[in-house]
Design an enzyme around this catalytic site. Structure first.
Site, PDB file in Angstrom:
ATOM      1  N   ARG A 239       7.747   0.135  13.295  1.00  0.00           N
ATOM      2  CA  ARG A 239       8.493  -0.461  12.024  1.00  0.00           C
ATOM      3  C   ARG A 239       9.519  -1.307  12.177  1.00  0.00           C
ATOM      4  O   ARG A 239      10.121  -1.721  11.168  1.00  0.00           O
ATOM      5  CB  ARG A 239       8.988   1.005  11.218  1.00  0.00           C
ATOM      6  CG  ARG A 239       7.551   1.905  10.710  1.00  0.00           C
ATOM      7  CD  ARG A 239       8.332   2.914   9.746  1.00  0.00           C
ATOM      8  NE  ARG A 239       7.481   4.017   9.789  1.00  0.00           N
ATOM      9  CZ  ARG A 239       6.336   4.219   9.213  1.00  0.00           C
ATOM     10  NH1 ARG A 239       5.823   3.156   8.133  1.00  0.00           N
ATOM     11  NH2 ARG A 239       5.587   5.642   9.203  1.00  0.00           N
TER      12      ARG A 239
ATOM     13  N   ASP B 227       1.232 -15.682   6.277  1.00  0.00           N
ATOM     14  CA  ASP B 227       1.192 -17.185   5.932  1.00  0.00           C
ATOM     15  C   ASP B 227       1.054 -17.432   4.399  1.00  0.00           C
ATOM     16  O   ASP B 227       1.396 -18.520   3.999  1.00  0.00           O
ATOM     17  CB  ASP B 227      -0.344 -17.297   6.413  1.00  0.00           C
ATOM     18  CG  ASP B 227      -0.572 -17.380   7.880  1.00  0.00           C
ATOM     19  OD1 ASP B 227       0.506 -17.581   8.598  1.00  0.00           O
ATOM     20  OD2 ASP B 227      -1.675 -17.177   8.584  1.00  0.00           O
TER      21      ASP B 227
ATOM     22  N   ILE C  60      12.606   0.491   1.268  1.00  0.00           N
ATOM     23  CA  ILE C  60      13.291   2.036   0.628  1.00  0.00           C
ATOM     24  C   ILE C  60      13.945   2.581   1.822  1.00  0.00           C
ATOM     25  O   ILE C  60      15.167   2.835   1.464  1.00  0.00           O
ATOM     26  CB  ILE C  60      12.237   2.459  -0.084  1.00  0.00           C
ATOM     27  CG1 ILE C  60      11.707   1.815  -1.179  1.00  0.00           C
ATOM     28  CG2 ILE C  60      12.863   3.643  -0.577  1.00  0.00           C
ATOM     29  CD1 ILE C  60      10.248   2.453  -1.901  1.00  0.00           C
ATOM     30  N   SER C  61      13.236   2.550   3.004  1.00  0.00           N
ATOM     31  CA  SER C  61      13.924   3.263   4.052  1.00  0.00           C
ATOM     32  C   SER C  61      14.552   2.214   5.022  1.00  0.00           C
ATOM     33  O   SER C  61      14.225   1.110   4.884  1.00  0.00           O
ATOM     34  CB  SER C  61      12.939   4.037   4.595  1.00  0.00           C
ATOM     35  OG  SER C  61      11.691   3.227   5.113  1.00  0.00           O
TER      36      SER C  61
ATOM     37  N   PRO D  66       0.814  -1.148  -0.015  1.00  0.00           N
ATOM     38  CA  PRO D  66       0.176  -0.041   0.195  1.00  0.00           C
ATOM     39  C   PRO D  66       0.838   1.302   0.199  1.00  0.00           C
ATOM     40  O   PRO D  66       1.793   1.303   0.428  1.00  0.00           O
ATOM     41  CB  PRO D  66      -0.641  -0.139   1.412  1.00  0.00           C
ATOM     42  CG  PRO D  66      -0.188  -1.131   2.002  1.00  0.00           C
ATOM     43  CD  PRO D  66       0.419  -2.066   1.185  1.00  0.00           C
ATOM     44  N   ASN D  67       0.267   2.356  -0.664  1.00  0.00           N
ATOM     45  CA  ASN D  67       0.764   3.562  -0.845  1.00  0.00           C
ATOM     46  C   ASN D  67       2.148   3.603  -1.527  1.00  0.00           C
ATOM     47  O   ASN D  67       2.491   4.598  -2.019  1.00  0.00           O
ATOM     48  CB  ASN D  67       1.150   4.346   0.624  1.00  0.00           C
ATOM     49  CG  ASN D  67       0.003   4.203   1.602  1.00  0.00           C
ATOM     50  OD1 ASN D  67      -0.902   4.880   0.916  1.00  0.00           O
ATOM     51  ND2 ASN D  67       0.006   3.690   2.521  1.00  0.00           N
TER      52      ASN D  67
ATOM     53  N   HIS E  87       4.332  -4.846   8.963  1.00  0.00           N
ATOM     54  CA  HIS E  87       4.382  -4.864  10.490  1.00  0.00           C
ATOM     55  C   HIS E  87       2.851  -5.289  11.123  1.00  0.00           C
ATOM     56  O   HIS E  87       2.810  -5.172  12.102  1.00  0.00           O
ATOM     57  CB  HIS E  87       4.559  -3.266  10.755  1.00  0.00           C
ATOM     58  CG  HIS E  87       5.587  -2.446   9.986  1.00  0.00           C
ATOM     59  ND1 HIS E  87       6.894  -2.891  10.017  1.00  0.00           N
ATOM     60  CD2 HIS E  87       5.420  -1.181   9.182  1.00  0.00           C
ATOM     61  CE1 HIS E  87       7.398  -1.971   9.186  1.00  0.00           C
ATOM     62  NE2 HIS E  87       6.666  -1.328   8.664  1.00  0.00           N
TER      63      HIS E  87
ATOM     64  N   ARG F 268       5.390  10.806  -2.662  1.00  0.00           N
ATOM     65  CA  ARG F 268       4.909  10.455  -1.321  1.00  0.00           C
ATOM     66  C   ARG F 268       6.181  10.659  -0.350  1.00  0.00           C
ATOM     67  O   ARG F 268       7.106   9.970  -0.608  1.00  0.00           O
ATOM     68  CB  ARG F 268       4.483   9.123  -1.180  1.00  0.00           C
ATOM     69  CG  ARG F 268       4.310   8.531   0.244  1.00  0.00           C
ATOM     70  CD  ARG F 268       4.386   6.987   0.067  1.00  0.00           C
ATOM     71  NE  ARG F 268       4.110   6.620   1.267  1.00  0.00           N
ATOM     72  CZ  ARG F 268       4.373   5.175   1.906  1.00  0.00           C
ATOM     73  NH1 ARG F 268       5.074   4.464   1.218  1.00  0.00           N
ATOM     74  NH2 ARG F 268       4.034   5.035   3.281  1.00  0.00           N
TER      75      ARG F 268
HETATM   76  C1  DQA Z   1       8.374   0.724   3.680  1.00  0.00           C
HETATM   77  C2  DQA Z   1       8.708   0.871   5.156  1.00  0.00           C
HETATM   78  C3  DQA Z   1       7.353   0.878   5.773  1.00  0.00           C
HETATM   79  O1  DQA Z   1       7.382   1.036   7.504  1.00  0.00           O
HETATM   80  C4  DQA Z   1       6.336   1.715   5.266  1.00  0.00           C
HETATM   81  O2  DQA Z   1       4.880   1.486   5.897  1.00  0.00           O
HETATM   82  C5  DQA Z   1       6.262   1.949   3.744  1.00  0.00           C
HETATM   83  C6  DQA Z   1       7.507   1.683   3.109  1.00  0.00           C
HETATM   84  C7  DQA Z   1       9.790   1.054   3.043  1.00  0.00           C
HETATM   85  O3  DQA Z   1       9.873   0.676   1.629  1.00  0.00           O
HETATM   86  O4  DQA Z   1      10.676   1.938   3.496  1.00  0.00           O
HETATM   87  O5  DQA Z   1       5.118   2.005   3.213  1.00  0.00           O
HETATM   88  O6  DQA Z   1       8.078  -0.546   3.375  1.00  0.00           O
END
Ligand code: DQA
Length: 148
Positions: free
Chosen positions: A114, A90, A104-105, A12-13, A83, A20
């Site tokens: 996280r 599963d 990515i982060s 998501p996102n 998380h 973003r």
């Molecule tokens: C993420 C880190 C997650 O905590 C966060 O909710 C994301 C992106 C990352 O790529 O750093 O949406 O997975």
């Protein structure tokens, strides 16, 4: 015959990548990321499918498809579902190929919620904090491993 077949899953996102919180996730779009991965895969004779969804069930369905369509590896950035999602864990446990988790982060440098990943209980490798290059690192590791 392809050398291998990889499914790349974005949670998501991540469709908002590039706009973003670019100070955290950078300026590359998801299409940029997927195109680079496609170029790498094609050069190595790998088949690749990239999929993003904001819905947990759609990601689980994609993992189920990967179980039965000859996919040898999954690269997954489950985003926030990392998380929270026992259901994605599963589904990955029911997949027999390699699983590489990408963030990515550097999630360990961020909020404590996280720091825990359900998916890491299944992942064969975990990459965090390398920016979008982490996806390339994941794919290159699969390709070089299959060549040995
Ligand atoms: C993420 C880190 C997650 O905590 C966060 O909710 C994301 C992106 C990352 O790529 O750093 O949406 O997975």
């Amino acid at each position: 015959m392809s050398q291998g077949k990889v499914t790349v899953l974005h949670g998501p996102n991540l469709n908002l990548l590039g706009t973003r919180q670019p100070e955290i996730y950078g300026y590359e779009t998801l299409e940029d990321v997927n195109n680079t991965l496609r170029e790498i895969a094609v050069l190595s004779g790998w088949e690749i499918n990239c999929f993003q969804s904001n819905h947990e069930g759609a990601l689980i369905d994609a993992i189920h498809t990967a179980r039965v369509d000859g996919t040898s590896a999954i690269i997954i950035n489950p985003a926030a579902y990392t998380h929270t999602s026992v259901a994605i864990l599963d589904a990955l446990n029911a997949f027999e190929g390699k699983v590489i988790e990408v963030h990515i982060s550097n999630v360990h440098k961020r909020e404590s919620f996280r720091h825990h990943s359900y998916v890491s209980l299944r992942a064969d490798g975990v990459i965090a904090g390398l920016g979008t290059y982490g996806y390339q690192a994941a794919l290159n590791s699969l390709i070089s491993e299959s060549a040995t």
